[in-house]
Enzyme design. Sequence first.
Site, mmCIF file in Angstrom:
data_model
loop_
_atom_site.group_PDB
_atom_site.id
_atom_site.type_symbol
_atom_site.label_atom_id
_atom_site.label_comp_id
_atom_site.label_asym_id
_atom_site.label_seq_id
_atom_site.Cartn_x
_atom_site.Cartn_y
_atom_site.Cartn_z
ATOM 1 N N GLU A 1 0.809 -1.218 0.000
ATOM 2 C CA GLU A 1 0.000 0.000 0.000
ATOM 3 C C GLU A 1 0.845 1.273 0.000
ATOM 4 O O GLU A 1 0.537 2.250 -0.682
ATOM 5 C CB GLU A 1 -0.953 0.030 1.207
ATOM 6 N N HIS B 1 -11.200 -5.062 9.700
ATOM 7 C CA HIS B 1 -11.777 -4.873 8.366
ATOM 8 C C HIS B 1 -13.085 -4.089 8.420
ATOM 9 O O HIS B 1 -13.854 -4.118 7.469
ATOM 10 C CB HIS B 1 -12.053 -6.227 7.695
#
Lengths: 315, 331
Positions: free
Chosen positions: B60, B129
């Site tokens: 990322e 998440h």
Amino acid sequence: MKLRLYRTMSLIRQFETAASRLMASGELAGFLHLSIGQEAVAAGVCDALDRDDYLTTTHRGHGHCLAKGANVRQMMAELFARAGGYCGGRSGSMHVADPALGILGANAIVGAGVPIALGGAFSAQVLGDARIAVTFFGEGAVAEGVVHESFNIAALSKLPIVFVCENNGYAEMTPVETHLRAASVTEYARPHRMPAESVDGNDVLAVRDAARRAVERARAGEGPTLLECRTYRWHGHFEGDAQGYRNAEEVDQWRTRDPLLVLRAHLDGTGDQLDAIDRACADEVADAIAWARVQPDASPDSLTAHVYRSKEVVA
Amino acid sequence: MTRRKYWQAINDALREELARDERVVLFGEDVGAPGGPFGATKGLFDEFGPVRVRDTPISEAAFTGMAVGSAMAGLRPVVEIMFLDFLPLALDQLANQAAKTCYLSMGHYSVPLTLRTMCGAHLGAGPQHSQNLEAWPASVPGLKVVWGGTPADAKGLLKSAVRDPDPVVVIESAGLWSARGDVPDDPDHVVPLGEAAIRTPGTDVTLACWGGMVPRADAAAAALAEDGISVEVLDLRTLLPMDSARILASVAATGRLVVAQDATGPGSVGSDVIRIVATQGFGSLRTAPELVTPPFAPVPFPPSLAQAYFPQESEIVAAVRRVMSKETVVA
């Protein structure tokens, strides 16, 4: 070509020596990280680049920016916190950026400029232009994960980029033996099947030759290269650093391998010419200082200028 | 108008922007041949090819940095961070680089970067998440943050983000992924950044919400209407810069404010809505505002606990009733 390289190194030396003096006398404030002793890396690598090739550098980036052609007056004005500086005097010396020269920015976060250069290389690949990207980082940055992520992405996509590690032996105040296990930074290229070379970073001709090979590979679509330039930082991590972590003998020993003297040895019979170059560079820096001194200070009116490109964003 | 699911509206927006401007590129994890982890980039790899639609490694920080650099170099990259919870992995490149570049270069560079990310709340995805971390980017000068609560807004905000010269974080809701709505057919349908929308006009209470909370706020307003309480549902849509004018105007008309959010309270966007009203619209308030939030704890995995954790329609209804039952506390 050799005289050009000498001139670039001399300009960096004069600029940073003057900055050091101005800091010591109290005329400059804040953080200042100098690269005196490392000039051959900047001069040698940038000599292999075209004007619009992309470049990112670090908190110790004056040399790289000057070698790429950055405006000396604007750089000095930024150190003086004057409105005429590259960032209007608001950001200090670690944030030179200049689209006309492909300079995507010096950077105050260790390793952070590496993926940004990746973006320059990626854009060249997508747009099909001939530009390449070069990113300078210290061996301390090699401990940052994003650098290895960038190696991987560059190798996978064969991006036109040269990773230049300026290995000066110290991550801030910590010797390389304490922060890296590898004997050479080039070892980190191996798992990415990326060509790598380690050169004497105080020999500008050796740096330039290696940089040219890497740049040619990038332009030919053969992907990234990792170049390690072994050099040494004469000054501390920042101006004012007491340097308790190393002894004077070590610094003195490296001073005998001054990159400017190393090149002078290759230029027999040109001593007068080189002295004249030194004087001209000193004059250029003196002019920049004089110009910076009379520029208006960065004003509080500029505090919210250019936070956004779009107009009228109020939070 | 065409009836589209939320994710299809996002897919349409990306396709239209890729077709409109050849500088638009997509990259991120699984966005290429797999069509995106949740289908948002479905078909785009085949349509626009591997140069413009590219899978990246699970990196990322590096691919967000690559987006910053490529935006500076003339592209208009759209990157996907799979879950909002993974934003911290890219936060240096977003907050220290993308957000600072225009300022540091005195406007000579801009970063027309769009960072799409999904909030997985209501997916049963567990504590790493499902977090509503929107306040993190929404506190950084130089960034813009949007979150559509309907397919039409998801599409229009994303298209605005791609066309905007500044870095924009676009949050999408997993909980709304299959929700259907009418979406304008105009390929230039954009929702301007910085403009809240009144979803339901009302006169008694302003109910501010955004993103995944919007359907529960709508349902609460409908339930309250049956009891004669007129709730104005204000969907912020853009969290930075916030539409202060519309918030203040609504509270000036209703005199009461409830903010409902899926994020925990401290340091939150809802806190900021109340800051705006308390500092700029205090005289409008007939009673203290309410902030409806989950408890200050991570998001639990089991569906039953998640149901208890996230504010439901009944809690919003109760908060509205509380502010309706109190009378003027402001002189």
